[in-house]
Design an enzyme around this catalytic site. Sequence first.
Site, short mmCIF file in Angstrom:
data_model
loop_
_atom_site.label_atom_id
_atom_site.label_comp_id
_atom_site.label_asym_id
_atom_site.label_seq_id
_atom_site.Cartn_x
_atom_site.Cartn_y
_atom_site.Cartn_z
N SER A 1 22.10 43.62 48.85
CA SER A 1 22.96 43.50 47.66
C SER A 1 22.51 42.34 46.75
O SER A 1 21.39 42.36 46.25
CB SER A 1 24.41 43.35 48.10
OG SER A 1 25.26 43.69 47.03
N LYS B 1 48.39 41.10 34.78
CA LYS B 1 48.11 39.71 35.15
C LYS B 1 47.99 39.52 36.67
O LYS B 1 47.26 38.66 37.13
CB LYS B 1 49.22 38.79 34.58
CG LYS B 1 48.89 37.31 34.63
CD LYS B 1 47.66 36.97 33.83
CE LYS B 1 47.20 35.56 34.12
NZ LYS B 1 45.82 35.35 33.69
#
Lengths: 314, 201
Positions: free
Chosen positions: A133, A185
């Site tokens: 990765s 949020k």
Amino acid sequence: MEKQRKITLAILIMLVLISIIAVVDISTRVEKKRSIQTGMGMMAAGPGIAIVRIDGPIELTGPGGFMGKPSGAEAVVKRLADIEKDGNIKAVVLRINSPGGTVAATQEIYQKILSLRKKNIIVVASMGDIAASGGYYIASACSYIVANYGTITGSIGVIAYSPNLKNLMDKFGIKMNVIKSGKYKDILATHRDMSSEERALIQQMIDLSYHKFVKDIALGRNMNQNDIYPVADGRVMSAETALEHKLIDQLGTFDEAINKAKELAGLDADAPVYEEHLSPFNEIFSSMNSFFSGRLFESRFADTTHRIEYRYMQ
Amino acid sequence: MNMETLRELAWTDFFFYAIVSPRELYRRIKQRDSGMLQLSFAVPALSAFFDIIILSLNGAESGFFYHKISYGWLLFLFILLLKIIVYTALIDSSAQFFGYSGNIKDTVSLVNFAMFPGLMFLPVYYIIYITGIAPGFFYVFLSFVFFCWFILILAQGISEMYSIQSGRALAIILAPAVVTGVLMFFTFIVFIFSLVGFIAN
């Protein structure tokens, strides 16, 4: 009597201060000399190769950072910047042993390596146990990639995760009071299920980072993006498979990577190799910092910070 | 020694009198303030640390310095404490040999505080080291000066302890060193004879 005692106290304080000044003075001179010995001070043993090591998960600031010194990806970028300025370093061997890490930290190192290549400094990646990765992302920026037969690599993809503790909290009767300025949020909040809109938003971010990942590999490896996508589904692979897919250039050891770097940089076989040295103080304070910040044991679910990562989840 | 005593700064008197009046120093030691003995061991602790720094100033600049000021300090301190215990025991034995009563606890405190002026070695030598004026010579010279100062404080302290002349006190201090030296000399001679005999056979 009072005055005499104060004078004695002042003498004692002065003695302690002088000892501190002397210790700092000696430490500074030791570090300066060591910096010259490691080839970063221009005057060492001539043109050679620098070793840069990337170990463990990649984050912008890792454990350590004694006396304001950078750590984590910032320390790697700083070391690469020092190498860039040092006329003696003709090639760099990047020893990668990492399952990847945060997107920003990985991209910082990637960009710095490209900057070195633009200045005609050869950068050879040598993969250790794992360079998956984000670890592979960094390697892809290098001029040449050498991996051991046993290296785990690939895992081209992006991941974001957060535990869903809703049922657990319900069981214990724990409720969260959330006051927020917008409906997204508290995205990835652990106390409730994720809505489909939130999932779509995160997925969009993941997709953008993923395409950037593939695009950067293509740029670093000088390949076509369409040749990368078939293997860029998050799969891990052995070094041999990676070689078949042209994700690496050679199977070999760390020593072979060093020899390749010397060859590509046009250096003699006996050209000096400059290792990175940490002062014992730094090592002690790094391990103490790791201990006190609880990083010696990894607790994924106790970590409440949300991240999007180029990381192979072992 | 509690916070109140620390604030009063009465403890600094030991350091002050170690420099200006060793006889008064002993009189203070004799009063046996609580925590005085423990306080006196701060001097060898600092002394060992300062010695390491002085040696490092003279030595090569290498990463070994960090080991010297950590593990090296502990080793130096251990050796210094051993030397203090052995030397104090010898002085006490010597005093008893001369017909005085033993007083090892006060002698330990006296030996510890007598090392205090030796702490000035570092600032003085550091200035010489920075200016580069014959550091080798001054290292030897200052070592000798501070050693003499140490002996002088000890002699006056012992003199006050047994209410005797300073010369006699000096004899009590130097007798163990002389006896040990003579014994070591003869041991060396016997060792050489044994070695030569062993090789000859």
